[in-house]
Design a protein around this motif. Structure first.
Motif, PDB file in Angstrom:
ATOM      1  N   VAL A  10      44.811  26.291  34.505  1.00 22.21           N
ATOM      2  CA  VAL A  10      45.189  26.773  33.177  1.00 22.21           C
ATOM      3  C   VAL A  10      46.451  27.601  33.343  1.00 22.21           C
ATOM      4  O   VAL A  10      46.441  28.640  34.004  1.00 22.21           O
ATOM      5  CB  VAL A  10      44.059  27.607  32.539  1.00 22.21           C
ATOM      6  CG1 VAL A  10      44.491  28.138  31.175  1.00 22.21           C
ATOM      7  CG2 VAL A  10      42.790  26.776  32.423  1.00 22.21           C
ATOM      8  N   VAL A  11      47.546  27.108  32.770  1.00 22.29           N
ATOM      9  CA  VAL A  11      48.845  27.760  32.897  1.00 22.29           C
ATOM     10  C   VAL A  11      49.212  28.398  31.562  1.00 22.29           C
ATOM     11  O   VAL A  11      49.511  27.687  30.602  1.00 22.29           O
ATOM     12  CB  VAL A  11      49.942  26.755  33.325  1.00 22.29           C
ATOM     13  CG1 VAL A  11      51.300  27.433  33.381  1.00 22.29           C
ATOM     14  CG2 VAL A  11      49.593  26.126  34.668  1.00 22.29           C
ATOM     15  N   GLY A  22      54.861  36.978  29.645  1.00 21.01           N
ATOM     16  CA  GLY A  22      54.263  37.994  30.499  1.00 21.01           C
ATOM     17  C   GLY A  22      52.757  37.967  30.378  1.00 21.01           C
ATOM     18  O   GLY A  22      52.192  37.296  29.519  1.00 21.01           O
ATOM     19  N   ALA A  23      52.111  38.698  31.257  1.00 18.45           N
ATOM     20  CA  ALA A  23      50.647  38.748  31.277  1.00 18.45           C
ATOM     21  C   ALA A  23      50.176  39.949  30.476  1.00 18.45           C
ATOM     22  O   ALA A  23      49.791  40.973  31.022  1.00 18.45           O
ATOM     23  CB  ALA A  23      50.138  38.805  32.709  1.00 18.45           C
ATOM     24  N   GLY A  24      50.225  39.837  29.157  1.00 17.25           N
ATOM     25  CA  GLY A  24      49.740  40.904  28.286  1.00 17.25           C
ATOM     26  C   GLY A  24      48.239  40.799  28.098  1.00 17.25           C
ATOM     27  O   GLY A  24      47.523  40.173  28.884  1.00 17.25           O
ATOM     28  N   GLY A  25      47.763  41.410  27.042  1.00 14.90           N
ATOM     29  CA  GLY A  25      46.336  41.470  26.778  1.00 14.90           C
ATOM     30  C   GLY A  25      45.664  40.117  26.667  1.00 14.90           C
ATOM     31  O   GLY A  25      44.530  39.948  27.121  1.00 14.90           O
ATOM     32  N   ARG A  85      42.881  39.779  29.333  1.00 16.08           N
ATOM     33  CA  ARG A  85      41.529  40.030  28.806  1.00 16.08           C
ATOM     34  C   ARG A  85      40.915  38.802  28.132  1.00 16.08           C
ATOM     35  O   ARG A  85      39.776  38.454  28.403  1.00 16.08           O
ATOM     36  CB  ARG A  85      41.560  41.188  27.815  1.00 16.08           C
ATOM     37  CG  ARG A  85      41.768  42.533  28.457  1.00 16.08           C
ATOM     38  CD  ARG A  85      41.618  43.671  27.449  1.00 16.08           C
ATOM     39  NE  ARG A  85      42.475  43.533  26.274  1.00 16.08           N
ATOM     40  CZ  ARG A  85      43.709  44.014  26.177  1.00 16.08           C
ATOM     41  NH1 ARG A  85      44.256  44.646  27.191  1.00 16.08           N
ATOM     42  NH2 ARG A  85      44.414  43.852  25.069  1.00 16.08           N
ATOM     43  N   ASP A  86      41.643  38.191  27.215  1.00 15.66           N
ATOM     44  CA  ASP A  86      41.065  37.122  26.403  1.00 15.66           C
ATOM     45  C   ASP A  86      40.818  35.835  27.196  1.00 15.66           C
ATOM     46  O   ASP A  86      39.738  35.250  27.117  1.00 15.66           O
ATOM     47  CB  ASP A  86      41.977  36.799  25.210  1.00 15.66           C
ATOM     48  CG  ASP A  86      42.202  38.007  24.310  1.00 15.66           C
ATOM     49  OD1 ASP A  86      41.369  38.928  24.321  1.00 15.66           O
ATOM     50  OD2 ASP A  86      43.236  38.029  23.605  1.00 15.66           O
ATOM     51  N   VAL A  87      41.816  35.396  27.933  1.00 13.89           N
ATOM     52  CA  VAL A  87      41.714  34.111  28.619  1.00 13.89           C
ATOM     53  C   VAL A  87      40.606  34.106  29.678  1.00 13.89           C
ATOM     54  O   VAL A  87      39.822  33.148  29.728  1.00 13.89           O
ATOM     55  CB  VAL A  87      43.076  33.673  29.203  1.00 13.89           C
ATOM     56  CG1 VAL A  87      42.943  32.381  29.986  1.00 13.89           C
ATOM     57  CG2 VAL A  87      44.099  33.508  28.078  1.00 13.89           C
ATOM     58  N   PRO A  88      40.463  35.122  30.534  1.00 17.33           N
ATOM     59  CA  PRO A  88      39.364  35.073  31.505  1.00 17.33           C
ATOM     60  C   PRO A  88      37.988  34.933  30.839  1.00 17.33           C
ATOM     61  O   PRO A  88      37.133  34.186  31.335  1.00 17.33           O
ATOM     62  CB  PRO A  88      39.488  36.403  32.258  1.00 17.33           C
ATOM     63  CG  PRO A  88      40.943  36.722  32.178  1.00 17.33           C
ATOM     64  CD  PRO A  88      41.344  36.272  30.784  1.00 17.33           C
ATOM     65  N   GLY A  89      37.774  35.600  29.725  1.00 19.82           N
ATOM     66  CA  GLY A  89      36.501  35.461  29.020  1.00 19.82           C
ATOM     67  C   GLY A  89      36.287  34.051  28.496  1.00 19.82           C
ATOM     68  O   GLY A  89      35.181  33.502  28.577  1.00 19.82           O
ATOM     69  N   LEU A 146      42.749  30.067  36.506  1.00 15.22           N
ATOM     70  CA  LEU A 146      43.814  30.686  35.720  1.00 15.22           C
ATOM     71  C   LEU A 146      45.013  30.970  36.608  1.00 15.22           C
ATOM     72  O   LEU A 146      44.904  31.643  37.632  1.00 15.22           O
ATOM     73  CB  LEU A 146      43.306  31.983  35.082  1.00 15.22           C
ATOM     74  CG  LEU A 146      44.309  32.750  34.218  1.00 15.22           C
ATOM     75  CD1 LEU A 146      44.807  31.893  33.054  1.00 15.22           C
ATOM     76  CD2 LEU A 146      43.669  34.039  33.709  1.00 15.22           C
ATOM     77  N   GLN A 147      46.159  30.462  36.207  1.00 15.85           N
ATOM     78  CA  GLN A 147      47.411  30.670  36.917  1.00 15.85           C
ATOM     79  C   GLN A 147      48.153  31.856  36.294  1.00 15.85           C
ATOM     80  O   GLN A 147      47.850  32.259  35.178  1.00 15.85           O
ATOM     81  CB  GLN A 147      48.274  29.406  36.828  1.00 15.85           C
ATOM     82  CG  GLN A 147      47.609  28.168  37.402  1.00 15.85           C
ATOM     83  CD  GLN A 147      47.335  28.286  38.878  1.00 15.85           C
ATOM     84  OE1 GLN A 147      48.188  28.699  39.654  1.00 15.85           O
ATOM     85  NE2 GLN A 147      46.123  27.938  39.286  1.00 15.85           N
ATOM     86  N   PRO A 148      49.157  32.400  36.983  1.00 18.68           N
ATOM     87  CA  PRO A 148      49.954  33.481  36.380  1.00 18.68           C
ATOM     88  C   PRO A 148      50.717  32.984  35.149  1.00 18.68           C
ATOM     89  O   PRO A 148      50.997  31.792  35.018  1.00 18.68           O
ATOM     90  CB  PRO A 148      50.938  33.858  37.498  1.00 18.68           C
ATOM     91  CG  PRO A 148      50.335  33.334  38.751  1.00 18.68           C
ATOM     92  CD  PRO A 148      49.541  32.114  38.364  1.00 18.68           C
ATOM     93  N   ALA A 149      51.047  33.913  34.271  1.00 19.91           N
ATOM     94  CA  ALA A 149      51.871  33.565  33.113  1.00 19.91           C
ATOM     95  C   ALA A 149      53.173  32.942  33.600  1.00 19.91           C
ATOM     96  O   ALA A 149      53.793  33.426  34.551  1.00 19.91           O
ATOM     97  CB  ALA A 149      52.148  34.802  32.268  1.00 19.91           C
ATOM     98  N   VAL A 150      53.591  31.872  32.965  1.00 21.07           N
ATOM     99  CA  VAL A 150      54.760  31.117  33.420  1.00 21.07           C
ATOM    100  C   VAL A 150      56.036  31.965  33.414  1.00 21.07           C
ATOM    101  O   VAL A 150      56.923  31.773  34.230  1.00 21.07           O
ATOM    102  CB  VAL A 150      54.916  29.810  32.613  1.00 21.07           C
ATOM    103  CG1 VAL A 150      55.421  30.081  31.216  1.00 21.07           C
ATOM    104  CG2 VAL A 150      55.794  28.824  33.331  1.00 21.07           C
TER     105      VAL A 150
END
Length: 123
Positions: free
Chosen positions: A66-67, A72-75, A79-83, A99-103
């Protein structure tokens, strides 16, 4: 193992907003024709992350990257995507969601944005 890829973007009410993300998905599909690629959205647009994940798992994907197509890696990313991925993993125990880092954190993306800014200055 069958791989899948979800390109995950925020979403917007204006459907034209998705055009660059659709272009990214098309280029990934062309580069990796054997990989199932889905574009999914957090809000306002379909499919959502859960639907895209369900579809890829049903298609036999056992590992899905999941990219986040976020700068940036905001909230949302923290928080939302891992759940949401935890919920998908619970529904599809035979599928691993990664989950991959924010592009936007990728060095080549930062370099491309800087190059576009420099081009805006002209010669």
């Amino acid at each position: 193992m069958s791989h899948g890829l979800i390109l995950f973007a925020h979403g917007a009410r204006d459907p034209r907003w998705a055009e660059p993300f659709e272009a990214v998905a098309a280029q990934v599909r062309a580069a990796r024709p054997g990989v199932a690629v889905r574009l999914a959205f957090l809000e306002f647009m379909t499919p959502d992350l859960a639907s895209a994940g369900d579809e890829l798992a049903a298609a036999g994907c056992t590992e899905i990257a999941v990219v986040p197509l976020f700068l940036g890696a905001g909230g949302h990313v923290r928080r939302d995507v891992p759940g949401l991925l935890d919920q998908l993993a619970a529904r599809h125990p035979g599928t691993r969601f990664v989950l991959q880092p924010a592009v936007g954190a990728a060095p080549e993306v930062v370099a491309a944005m800087a190059a576009a800014a420099v081009r805006a200055l002209g010669t």
